[in-house]
Scaffold this motif. Sequence first.
Motif, PDB file in Angstrom:
ATOM      1  N   VAL A  54      13.290  -9.648   8.619  1.00 37.54           N
ATOM      2  CA  VAL A  54      12.592  -8.521   7.988  1.00 37.54           C
ATOM      3  C   VAL A  54      13.157  -8.294   6.588  1.00 37.54           C
ATOM      4  N   GLY A  55      14.480  -8.339   6.462  1.00 41.89           N
ATOM      5  CA  GLY A  55      15.098  -8.196   5.140  1.00 41.89           C
ATOM      6  C   GLY A  55      14.698  -9.313   4.192  1.00 41.89           C
ATOM      7  N   ALA A  56      14.542 -10.519   4.720  1.00 36.59           N
ATOM      8  CA  ALA A  56      14.126 -11.649   3.891  1.00 36.59           C
ATOM      9  C   ALA A  56      12.689 -11.469   3.414  1.00 36.59           C
ATOM     10  N   VAL A  57      11.818 -10.974   4.283  1.00 38.05           N
ATOM     11  CA  VAL A  57      10.439 -10.707   3.866  1.00 38.05           C
ATOM     12  C   VAL A  57      10.436  -9.646   2.769  1.00 38.05           C
ATOM     13  N   LEU A  58      11.249  -8.618   2.917  1.00 38.67           N
ATOM     14  CA  LEU A  58      11.364  -7.598   1.867  1.00 38.67           C
ATOM     15  C   LEU A  58      11.815  -8.228   0.550  1.00 38.67           C
ATOM     16  N   ALA A  59      12.806  -9.126   0.616  1.00 37.16           N
ATOM     17  CA  ALA A  59      13.305  -9.783  -0.599  1.00 37.16           C
ATOM     18  C   ALA A  59      12.220 -10.631  -1.247  1.00 37.16           C
ATOM     19  N   MET A  60      11.435 -11.340  -0.427  1.00 39.39           N
ATOM     20  CA  MET A  60      10.351 -12.161  -0.980  1.00 39.39           C
ATOM     21  C   MET A  60       9.313 -11.286  -1.672  1.00 39.39           C
ATOM     22  N   ILE A  61       8.929 -10.211  -1.004  1.00 42.11           N
ATOM     23  CA  ILE A  61       7.914  -9.312  -1.564  1.00 42.11           C
ATOM     24  C   ILE A  61       8.429  -8.661  -2.844  1.00 42.11           C
ATOM     25  N   ASP A  62       9.695  -8.216  -2.834  1.00 37.08           N
ATOM     26  CA  ASP A  62      10.281  -7.603  -4.031  1.00 37.08           C
ATOM     27  C   ASP A  62      10.341  -8.581  -5.194  1.00 37.08           C
ATOM     28  N   ARG A  67       6.076  -4.733  -3.867  1.00 38.31           N
ATOM     29  CA  ARG A  67       6.179  -3.313  -3.497  1.00 38.31           C
ATOM     30  C   ARG A  67       5.479  -2.427  -4.506  1.00 38.31           C
ATOM     31  N   GLN A  68       5.623  -2.768  -5.785  1.00 40.99           N
ATOM     32  CA  GLN A  68       4.952  -1.993  -6.823  1.00 40.99           C
ATOM     33  C   GLN A  68       3.435  -2.138  -6.683  1.00 40.99           C
ATOM     34  N   LEU A  69       2.987  -3.351  -6.428  1.00 39.32           N
ATOM     35  CA  LEU A  69       1.560  -3.601  -6.267  1.00 39.32           C
ATOM     36  C   LEU A  69       1.003  -2.828  -5.071  1.00 39.32           C
ATOM     37  N   LEU A  70       1.749  -2.822  -3.968  1.00 40.37           N
ATOM     38  CA  LEU A  70       1.322  -2.117  -2.757  1.00 40.37           C
ATOM     39  C   LEU A  70       1.589  -0.620  -2.819  1.00 40.37           C
ATOM     40  N   GLN A  71       2.380  -0.192  -3.795  1.00 36.16           N
ATOM     41  CA  GLN A  71       2.770   1.210  -3.963  1.00 36.16           C
ATOM     42  C   GLN A  71       3.441   1.756  -2.700  1.00 36.16           C
ATOM     43  N   LEU A  72       4.405   0.972  -2.200  1.00 36.75           N
ATOM     44  CA  LEU A  72       5.174   1.369  -1.028  1.00 36.75           C
ATOM     45  C   LEU A  72       6.650   1.392  -1.397  1.00 36.75           C
ATOM     46  N   ASP A  73       7.380   2.383  -0.886  1.00 39.92           N
ATOM     47  CA  ASP A  73       8.821   2.327  -1.085  1.00 39.92           C
ATOM     48  C   ASP A  73       9.415   1.386  -0.043  1.00 39.92           C
ATOM     49  N   ARG A  74      10.687   1.100  -0.174  1.00 40.18           N
ATOM     50  CA  ARG A  74      11.326   0.106   0.709  1.00 40.18           C
ATOM     51  C   ARG A  74      11.184   0.491   2.179  1.00 40.18           C
ATOM     52  N   GLU A  75      11.401   1.758   2.485  1.00 36.34           N
ATOM     53  CA  GLU A  75      11.330   2.210   3.880  1.00 36.34           C
ATOM     54  C   GLU A  75       9.921   2.024   4.456  1.00 36.34           C
ATOM     55  N   GLU A  76       8.903   2.348   3.683  1.00 30.23           N
ATOM     56  CA  GLU A  76       7.519   2.189   4.155  1.00 30.23           C
ATOM     57  C   GLU A  76       7.178   0.718   4.381  1.00 30.23           C
TER      58      GLU A  76
END
Length: 121
Positions: A54-62, A67-76
């Motif tokens: 899950v953390g790796a997916v977050l890193a890839m997306i970041d 995250r900016q494109l999706l307008q979601l904060d890290r927790e969301e």
Amino acid sequence: SEDTADDQALSDGLNGNGSCSESDEPPYPPADVVGEEELHWDVDLLSRSESWMVGAVLAMIDSVGGRQLLQLDREELEDLIWRVRDLYRRDVVYHNFEHAFSVTLAAYLFSFRTVAREELD
């Protein structure tokens, strides 16, 4: 058109409308913080936890501004990834969350760590 039960479950899970209320949400562990340098072709997935994935997916997306494109904060976004994980059946030995992660990692590496990136820019 009429949604199938699986389509409705996916929709409910992604929209946060599943059977869990705000007070009884599944207790997701915090995702590991994964550095971009840890994302490579030789990742040993059998030794990695779901929290790491899950953390790796977050890193890839970041790393691609997702995250900016999706307008979601890290927790969301983390919650969304855990909810997607929950939609996979655990009794399926191949098409499961680990396989989805493996395909996601390969697509990311091919798209953003090879000459393909030059073509995408």
